[in-house]
Design a protein around this motif. Structure first.
Motif, PDB file in Angstrom:
ATOM      1  N   SER A   1       2.196   6.958  34.675  1.00 53.12           N
ATOM      2  CA  SER A   1       3.175   8.097  34.825  1.00 53.12           C
ATOM      3  C   SER A   1       2.584   9.180  33.587  1.00 53.12           C
ATOM      4  N   TYR A   2       2.050   8.570  32.385  1.00 54.65           N
ATOM      5  CA  TYR A   2       1.656   9.298  31.300  1.00 54.65           C
ATOM      6  C   TYR A   2       0.595  10.078  31.665  1.00 54.65           C
ATOM      7  N   ILE A   3      -0.378   9.712  32.419  1.00 50.60           N
ATOM      8  CA  ILE A   3      -1.576  10.197  32.882  1.00 50.60           C
ATOM      9  C   ILE A   3      -1.096  11.364  34.014  1.00 50.60           C
ATOM     10  N   THR A   4      -0.466  10.947  35.062  1.00 55.38           N
ATOM     11  CA  THR A   4       0.068  11.979  36.108  1.00 55.38           C
ATOM     12  C   THR A   4       0.987  12.961  35.554  1.00 55.38           C
ATOM     13  N   GLY A   5       1.471  12.627  34.504  1.00 60.04           N
ATOM     14  CA  GLY A   5       2.419  13.768  34.108  1.00 60.04           C
ATOM     15  C   GLY A   5       3.769  13.591  34.326  1.00 60.04           C
ATOM     16  N   ASN A   6       4.249  12.418  34.920  1.00 57.93           N
ATOM     17  CA  ASN A   6       5.753  12.262  35.328  1.00 57.93           C
ATOM     18  C   ASN A   6       6.239  11.080  34.389  1.00 57.93           C
ATOM     19  N   PRO A   7       6.188  10.821  32.903  1.00 56.93           N
ATOM     20  CA  PRO A   7       6.741   9.886  32.472  1.00 56.93           C
ATOM     21  C   PRO A   7       8.252   9.826  32.071  1.00 56.93           C
ATOM     22  N   SER A   8       8.885   8.685  32.267  1.00 57.89           N
ATOM     23  CA  SER A   8      10.208   8.774  31.875  1.00 57.89           C
ATOM     24  C   SER A   8      10.533   7.967  30.658  1.00 57.89           C
ATOM     25  N   LYS A   9      11.850   7.716  30.338  1.00 58.73           N
ATOM     26  CA  LYS A   9      12.288   6.809  29.386  1.00 58.73           C
ATOM     27  C   LYS A   9      11.847   5.558  29.328  1.00 58.73           C
ATOM     28  N   ARG A  10      11.664   5.039  30.666  1.00 53.52           N
ATOM     29  CA  ARG A  10      10.928   3.682  30.819  1.00 53.52           C
ATOM     30  C   ARG A  10       9.670   3.377  31.216  1.00 53.52           C
ATOM     31  N   SER A  11       8.943   4.490  31.037  1.00 55.84           N
ATOM     32  CA  SER A  11       7.533   4.288  31.295  1.00 55.84           C
ATOM     33  C   SER A  11       6.878   3.581  30.262  1.00 55.84           C
ATOM     34  N   ASP A  12       5.684   2.960  30.911  1.00 60.07           N
ATOM     35  CA  ASP A  12       4.844   2.073  29.746  1.00 60.07           C
ATOM     36  C   ASP A  12       3.309   2.743  29.979  1.00 60.07           C
ATOM     37  N   LEU A  13       2.601   2.399  29.103  1.00 62.14           N
ATOM     38  CA  LEU A  13       1.254   2.765  29.263  1.00 62.14           C
ATOM     39  C   LEU A  13       0.266   1.762  29.880  1.00 62.14           C
ATOM     40  N   ASP A  14      -0.250   2.107  30.829  1.00 60.28           N
ATOM     41  CA  ASP A  14      -1.003   1.295  31.658  1.00 60.28           C
ATOM     42  C   ASP A  14      -2.574   1.300  31.325  1.00 60.28           C
ATOM     43  N   ILE A  15      -3.219   0.105  30.865  1.00 57.94           N
ATOM     44  CA  ILE A  15      -4.704   0.226  30.402  1.00 57.94           C
ATOM     45  C   ILE A  15      -5.228  -0.780  30.956  1.00 57.94           C
ATOM     46  N   HIS A  16      -6.440  -0.490  31.692  1.00 57.58           N
ATOM     47  CA  HIS A  16      -7.158  -1.472  32.588  1.00 57.58           C
ATOM     48  C   HIS A  16      -8.511  -1.570  31.566  1.00 57.58           C
ATOM     49  N   ILE A  17      -8.923  -2.880  30.940  1.00 56.75           N
ATOM     50  CA  ILE A  17     -10.129  -3.139  30.392  1.00 56.75           C
ATOM     51  C   ILE A  17     -10.987  -3.790  31.325  1.00 56.75           C
ATOM     52  N   ILE A  18     -12.349  -3.092  31.310  1.00 52.40           N
ATOM     53  CA  ILE A  18     -13.271  -3.884  32.345  1.00 52.40           C
ATOM     54  C   ILE A  18     -14.298  -4.551  31.590  1.00 52.40           C
TER      55      ILE A  18
ATOM     56  N   MET B   1      -2.360  16.155  19.502  1.00 59.06           N
ATOM     57  CA  MET B   1      -2.595  14.811  20.380  1.00 59.06           C
ATOM     58  C   MET B   1      -1.075  14.309  20.549  1.00 59.06           C
ATOM     59  N   VAL B   2      -0.807  13.974  21.828  1.00 60.19           N
ATOM     60  CA  VAL B   2       0.560  13.485  22.345  1.00 60.19           C
ATOM     61  C   VAL B   2       0.601  11.983  21.864  1.00 60.19           C
ATOM     62  N   LYS B   3       2.009  11.396  21.847  1.00 60.23           N
ATOM     63  CA  LYS B   3       2.160  10.100  21.623  1.00 60.23           C
ATOM     64  C   LYS B   3       1.409   9.108  22.176  1.00 60.23           C
ATOM     65  N   TRP B   4       1.315   9.167  23.435  1.00 60.01           N
ATOM     66  CA  TRP B   4       0.523   8.257  24.118  1.00 60.01           C
ATOM     67  C   TRP B   4      -1.042   8.188  23.667  1.00 60.01           C
ATOM     68  N   GLU B   5      -1.457   9.301  23.452  1.00 56.35           N
ATOM     69  CA  GLU B   5      -2.849   8.949  23.017  1.00 56.35           C
ATOM     70  C   GLU B   5      -2.956   8.501  21.652  1.00 56.35           C
ATOM     71  N   VAL B   6      -1.934   8.943  20.644  1.00 57.14           N
ATOM     72  CA  VAL B   6      -2.097   8.253  19.431  1.00 57.14           C
ATOM     73  C   VAL B   6      -1.955   6.655  19.700  1.00 57.14           C
ATOM     74  N   VAL B   7      -1.018   6.069  20.533  1.00 60.60           N
ATOM     75  CA  VAL B   7      -0.736   4.747  20.747  1.00 60.60           C
ATOM     76  C   VAL B   7      -2.286   4.169  21.354  1.00 60.60           C
ATOM     77  N   PHE B   8      -2.662   4.899  22.226  1.00 61.02           N
ATOM     78  CA  PHE B   8      -3.881   4.204  22.793  1.00 61.02           C
ATOM     79  C   PHE B   8      -4.736   3.998  22.037  1.00 61.02           C
ATOM     80  N   ASN B   9      -5.054   5.018  20.897  1.00 59.49           N
ATOM     81  CA  ASN B   9      -6.206   5.061  20.076  1.00 59.49           C
ATOM     82  C   ASN B   9      -5.624   3.835  19.166  1.00 59.49           C
ATOM     83  N   LYS B  10      -4.689   3.450  18.895  1.00 63.13           N
ATOM     84  CA  LYS B  10      -4.481   2.442  17.868  1.00 63.13           C
ATOM     85  C   LYS B  10      -4.662   1.129  18.916  1.00 63.13           C
TER      86      LYS B  10
END
Length: 142
Positions: free
Chosen positions: A29-46, A1-10
């Motif tokens: 960018s984590y989902i599209t495969g182009n994250p940079s050092k400045r990328s964040d994780l965007d989550i939409h909760i419906i 599991m990659v870091k963003w997935e671990v963070v997301f699960n938490k």
């Protein structure tokens, strides 16, 4: 599991069993495969349609910034419409490329279909001045 997935699960642990929440989507960018050092994780909760609240926030987990949006489906549809009217595709592309995390009612699949329909729509005729302003990204004050 990659870091963003671990963070997301938490992060999502606090949300996925809430009565008002029916779905979640992660995008950016984590989902599209182009994250940079400045990328964040965007989550939409419906939320379910009868909910009368919404929320937007930022949270840092394991040094990764999460930007989250908690909204009703009708608010997301309004963003699609506004994007089209303003000749943008930001909200639209988030849903087209986003990854469904969970969905208790198939609402995200429907929003993905609608986002693609909005992306495929032709823009309405617009005055030439507006188009020139958009070229330079100065905004429209009309």
């Amino acid at each position: 599991m990659v870091k963003w997935e671990v963070v997301f699960n938490k992060f999502i642990e606090d949300w996925k069993y809430k009565y008002d929440v029916k779905a979640a989507l992660v995008c950016g960018s984590y989902i599209t495969g182009n994250p940079s050092k400045r990328s964040d994780l965007d989550i939409h909760i419906i939320l379910f349609d009868d909910v009368d609240w919404r929320e937007r926030g930022n949270k840092i987990i394991d040094d990764l910034l999460i930007e989250y949006f908690v909204k009703l489906p009708k608010q997301i549809r309004k963003h699609f419409q506004d994007d089209n009217r303003n000749r943008r595709i930001m909200s639209i592309v988030k849903f087209i490329t986003g990854k469904v995390l969970f969905d208790k009612s198939n609402v995200i699949q429907q929003l993905k279909i609608e986002a693609q329909e909005w992306k495929n729509k032709k823009y309405e005729n617009t005055i030439q001045v507006f188009l020139e302003i958009k070229k330079y990204n100065l905004g429209y004050l009309g």
